[in-house]
Design a protein around this motif. Structure first.
Motif, PDB file in Angstrom:
ATOM      1  N   LEU A 188      13.574   2.142   1.542  1.00 59.77           N
ATOM      2  CA  LEU A 188      12.972   0.987   0.879  1.00 59.77           C
ATOM      3  C   LEU A 188      12.882   1.244  -0.622  1.00 59.77           C
ATOM      4  N   ALA A 189      13.238   0.225  -1.418  1.00 65.63           N
ATOM      5  CA  ALA A 189      13.183   0.365  -2.875  1.00 65.63           C
ATOM      6  C   ALA A 189      12.630  -0.904  -3.499  1.00 65.63           C
ATOM      7  N   LYS A 190      11.962  -0.733  -4.628  1.00 59.38           N
ATOM      8  CA  LYS A 190      11.309  -1.855  -5.310  1.00 59.38           C
ATOM      9  C   LYS A 190      12.202  -2.413  -6.415  1.00 59.38           C
ATOM     10  N   VAL A 191      12.205  -3.736  -6.540  1.00 62.31           N
ATOM     11  CA  VAL A 191      12.937  -4.411  -7.606  1.00 62.31           C
ATOM     12  C   VAL A 191      12.179  -4.242  -8.921  1.00 62.31           C
ATOM     13  N   VAL A 192      12.912  -3.810  -9.969  1.00 62.29           N
ATOM     14  CA  VAL A 192      12.303  -3.567 -11.277  1.00 62.29           C
ATOM     15  C   VAL A 192      12.722  -4.619 -12.297  1.00 62.29           C
ATOM     16  N   PHE A 193      13.975  -5.063 -12.246  1.00 60.07           N
ATOM     17  CA  PHE A 193      14.416  -6.098 -13.185  1.00 60.07           C
ATOM     18  C   PHE A 193      15.553  -6.914 -12.595  1.00 60.07           C
ATOM     19  N   ARG A 194      15.821  -8.062 -13.237  1.00 63.20           N
ATOM     20  CA  ARG A 194      16.976  -8.903 -12.952  1.00 63.20           C
ATOM     21  C   ARG A 194      17.623  -9.241 -14.286  1.00 63.20           C
ATOM     22  N   LYS A 195      18.932  -9.241 -14.351  1.00 63.80           N
ATOM     23  CA  LYS A 195      19.607  -9.619 -15.588  1.00 63.80           C
ATOM     24  C   LYS A 195      21.015 -10.111 -15.262  1.00 63.80           C
ATOM     25  N   LYS A 196      21.572 -10.888 -16.178  1.00 62.18           N
ATOM     26  CA  LYS A 196      22.975 -11.265 -16.072  1.00 62.18           C
ATOM     27  C   LYS A 196      23.784 -10.423 -17.053  1.00 62.18           C
ATOM     28  N   ASP A 197      24.913  -9.884 -16.594  1.00 59.65           N
ATOM     29  CA  ASP A 197      25.747  -9.103 -17.495  1.00 59.65           C
ATOM     30  C   ASP A 197      26.694 -10.039 -18.258  1.00 59.65           C
ATOM     31  N   MET A 198      27.538  -9.491 -19.092  1.00 61.08           N
ATOM     32  CA  MET A 198      28.403 -10.289 -19.951  1.00 61.08           C
ATOM     33  C   MET A 198      29.411 -11.116 -19.166  1.00 61.08           C
ATOM     34  N   ARG A 199      29.595 -10.778 -17.878  1.00 55.32           N
ATOM     35  CA  ARG A 199      30.513 -11.558 -17.033  1.00 55.32           C
ATOM     36  C   ARG A 199      29.775 -12.588 -16.192  1.00 55.32           C
ATOM     37  N   GLY A 200      28.473 -12.704 -16.419  1.00 52.97           N
ATOM     38  CA  GLY A 200      27.695 -13.698 -15.696  1.00 52.97           C
ATOM     39  C   GLY A 200      27.260 -13.271 -14.311  1.00 52.97           C
ATOM     40  N   ARG A 201      27.366 -11.974 -14.015  1.00 55.81           N
ATOM     41  CA  ARG A 201      26.977 -11.467 -12.702  1.00 55.81           C
ATOM     42  C   ARG A 201      25.505 -11.034 -12.723  1.00 55.81           C
ATOM     43  N   TRP A 202      24.777 -11.382 -11.663  1.00 57.30           N
ATOM     44  CA  TRP A 202      23.393 -10.946 -11.556  1.00 57.30           C
ATOM     45  C   TRP A 202      23.340  -9.466 -11.169  1.00 57.30           C
ATOM     46  N   LEU A 203      22.626  -8.685 -11.953  1.00 58.47           N
ATOM     47  CA  LEU A 203      22.348  -7.287 -11.656  1.00 58.47           C
ATOM     48  C   LEU A 203      20.863  -7.158 -11.357  1.00 58.47           C
ATOM     49  N   VAL A 204      20.553  -6.597 -10.203  1.00 54.19           N
ATOM     50  CA  VAL A 204      19.164  -6.388  -9.795  1.00 54.19           C
ATOM     51  C   VAL A 204      18.889  -4.891  -9.820  1.00 54.19           C
ATOM     52  N   GLY A 205      18.009  -4.468 -10.732  1.00 56.13           N
ATOM     53  CA  GLY A 205      17.696  -3.055 -10.890  1.00 56.13           C
ATOM     54  C   GLY A 205      16.665  -2.585  -9.882  1.00 56.13           C
ATOM     55  N   SER A 230       0.832  -1.206   0.000  1.00 58.48           N
ATOM     56  CA  SER A 230       0.000   0.000   0.000  1.00 58.48           C
ATOM     57  C   SER A 230       0.868   1.258   0.000  1.00 58.48           C
ATOM     58  N   LEU A 231       2.001   1.219   0.687  1.00 61.49           N
ATOM     59  CA  LEU A 231       2.908   2.372   0.694  1.00 61.49           C
ATOM     60  C   LEU A 231       3.469   2.648  -0.691  1.00 61.49           C
ATOM     61  N   PHE A 232       3.931   1.583  -1.360  1.00 61.99           N
ATOM     62  CA  PHE A 232       4.514   1.772  -2.686  1.00 61.99           C
ATOM     63  C   PHE A 232       3.450   2.153  -3.716  1.00 61.99           C
ATOM     64  N   ALA A 233       2.243   1.643  -3.544  1.00 64.34           N
ATOM     65  CA  ALA A 233       1.158   2.032  -4.449  1.00 64.34           C
ATOM     66  C   ALA A 233       0.843   3.520  -4.300  1.00 64.34           C
ATOM     67  N   ALA A 234       0.953   4.025  -3.082  1.00 64.94           N
ATOM     68  CA  ALA A 234       0.620   5.428  -2.828  1.00 64.94           C
ATOM     69  C   ALA A 234       1.752   6.379  -3.165  1.00 64.94           C
ATOM     70  N   TYR A 235       3.010   5.956  -2.916  1.00 59.67           N
ATOM     71  CA  TYR A 235       4.121   6.908  -2.969  1.00 59.67           C
ATOM     72  C   TYR A 235       5.212   6.574  -3.980  1.00 59.67           C
ATOM     73  N   GLY A 236       5.196   5.400  -4.564  1.00 62.74           N
ATOM     74  CA  GLY A 236       6.262   5.040  -5.476  1.00 62.74           C
ATOM     75  C   GLY A 236       7.525   4.635  -4.741  1.00 62.74           C
ATOM     76  N   SER A 237       8.630   4.556  -5.474  1.00 61.76           N
ATOM     77  CA  SER A 237       9.903   4.079  -4.928  1.00 61.76           C
ATOM     78  C   SER A 237      11.011   5.061  -5.299  1.00 61.76           C
ATOM     79  N   PRO A 238      11.968   5.304  -4.367  1.00 61.39           N
ATOM     80  CA  PRO A 238      12.107   4.728  -3.031  1.00 61.39           C
ATOM     81  C   PRO A 238      11.302   5.496  -1.990  1.00 61.39           C
ATOM     82  N   ILE A 239      11.177   4.891  -0.811  1.00 55.49           N
ATOM     83  CA  ILE A 239      10.496   5.526   0.318  1.00 55.49           C
ATOM     84  C   ILE A 239      11.443   5.523   1.512  1.00 55.49           C
TER      85      ILE A 239
END
Length: 479
Positions: free
Chosen positions: A352-369, A31-40
């Motif tokens: 507090l921040a919301k996760v928007v994406f997950r991806k692996k970079d060219m070195r195989g590392r997980w990046l969480v946006g 409910s907080l993120f729905a009302a105010y967005g990210s980050p809070i």
């Protein structure tokens, strides 16, 4: 040669009960993120009250007259200024808008001070009109303030910032303040009724030292007490000595984790293990000609002399092995003031921040946006280091190591340079909670690049078993 032990070091944060309770309330978070967005930014005000009481007890124990001023620059939320006012402590302001906000919050003039690095005519005019103490840094400020006070036909209270204190390492350098060896003659010659600055009413001394040495602060305070005696002989009464801020807090639970992190970081920089920071950032360490050089440039996240003990060490300090600070103050009728920011905000905040994406970079590392940017978790030190809390949707447990990235179109927008081990790969919409961020981490370097909105600030005033959405007050983004 790379070692086989490549386990990722942990840095377990000190947390208060309200933090995991909040992170476990998925309905409230949604409910907080729905009302105010990210980050809070969430502020839990009872911890602020507790921190004030901790310092008060030390002064009372030593029998010292005192006043505490909250350093407003550490966090811009109005709710904290109002909390300071309700607790009867002062507010140290460093800009026109900080002073205006404090006045509008009902903080009394005698509980306000202006210590801004740049004091504009607009700021000084507001201070003089409201009889607010101004801490003077240089002769040009004295000229401008005296001109304004003279125009308004007022005597305005001032203090003088002092630097150049004598230590075992020589004179302490600072770009701020009047030199210790020159300030007495300047005050006595210019602030007298016949002096150039006759509309400035001398009331006290001030210093604010860089770094975290209790010995240097104790020596500076001792030398200010001696300076006050010299001024008294010339007819100038020192009502207070302000020792500034910079009181350490401890962010981490375990000393061994802090030690292990630093050792593993050194190994990584030397190529002896896999990286534990993005692109093997040494956070101050460098490998030059195959030799490790430099030092850790972050805040000392684990330390054992902090908060009330830090203040205790200053008041018990013996300058040149003579009388302690407390003994020097006896019968002097001088009030000791302090301007803590981070230490009054210890355990007060979470980002507090919301996760928007997950991806692996060219070195195989997980990046969480994350829907935030690096300026919203940034202070003057190199990096924020404590492990975050998480609010994840149910998922199979599968340990994964990730880097959190931000919203700026910059390669270097890595929200945490540390690689973080999570129980599983976050899902889109999951929440990451960075703990104990109220002091300097939330707002100090926050920008609106890309026309991003500033983060929303919410405050919780009372403790409940279950938090209710209505308990939270919204501070406008732009204050």
């Amino acid at each position: 040669m790379m070692h086989s032990n490549n386990q990722l070091p942990k840095l377990t944060p000190v947390i208060s009960d309200w933090m995991p309770k909040l992170m476990n309330d998925k309905v409230l978070l949604d409910s907080l993120f729905a009302a105010y967005g990210s980050p809070i930014n969430i502020h839990y005000l009872p911890e602020f009250d507790k921190n004030i009481d901790t310092f008060r007890k030390v002064f009372t124990k030593h029998g010292i007259s005192y006043q505490i001023f909250y350093a407003h620059k550490a966090n811009k939320s109005k709710s904290i200024v109002k909390c300071a006012q309700e607790n009867g402590i002062g507010v140290d302001t460093a800009s026109y808008r900080e002073l205006l906000q404090a006045l509008e919050a009902g903080v009394k003039s005698e509980n306000l001070t202006v210590t801004a690095a740049i004091k504009t005519e607009k700021l000084l005019q507001l201070a003089v009109e409201n009889n607010v103490l101004v801490i003077l840094d240089n002769e040009d400020e004295c000229n401008l303030l005296n001109t304004i006070a003279k125009k308004l036909d007022k005597q305005t209270p001032v203090g003088f910032r002092v630097s150049g204190f004598n230590t075992d390492m020589g004179k302490l350098y600072s770009r701020f303040g009047f030199d210790l060896d020159e300030v007495s003659s300047f005050i006595t010659s210019t602030c007298s009724p016949q002096g150039e600055h006759s509309n400035l009413s001398y009331t006290g001394l001030h210093f604010h030292l860089n770094g975290y040495s209790t010995e240097q602060r104790g020596a500076a305070l001792s030398q200010c007490i001696i300076l006050a005696e010299k001024l008294k002989d010339n007819g100038f009464t020192t009502q207070f000595i302000d020792i500034g801020g910079g009181f350490l807090i401890n962010y981490l639970q375990f000393k061994n984790e802090w030690k292990a992190f630093r050792e593993e970081l050194k190994k990584a920089v030397k190529g002896e293990r896999k990286e534990i920071t993005f692109n093997n950032d040494g956070l101050g360490y460098q490998l030059i000609d195959n030799k490790l050089q430099g030092k850790l440039a972050t805040y000392p996240f684990y330390n054992e002399v902090n908060g009330d003990l830090f203040l205790e060490k200053i008041l018990s300090f013996r300058y040149k092995n003579k009388a302690s600070v407390t003994e020097l103050l006896r019968d002097k009728d001088i009030e000791i003031r302090m301007e803590p920011g981070r230490s009054l905000l210890n355990q007060v905040g979470m980002t507090l921040a919301k996760v928007v994406f997950r991806k692996k970079d060219m070195r195989g590392r997980w990046l969480v946006g994350l829907d935030m940017n690096m300026s919203q978790l940034k202070s003057s030190s190199t990096d924020y280091l404590a492990d975050p809390l998480t609010a994840f949707a149910p998922a199979p447990k599968h340990l994964v190591e990730v880097y959190f990235t931000g919203a700026y179109c910059l390669e270097q927008d890595i929200v945490l340079k540390r690689k973080i081990a999570l129980p599983n790969l976050p899902q889109i919409g999951d929440i990451i909670g960075f703990v104990n961020t109220a002091g300097y981490m939330m707002h100090f370097f926050e920008t609106q690049a890309h026309l991003f909105e500033l983060s929303v600030n919410l405050s919780l005033e009372i403790s409940k078993e279950i938090y209710d959405f209505r308990d939270f007050k919204n501070d406008k983004r732009n204050v």
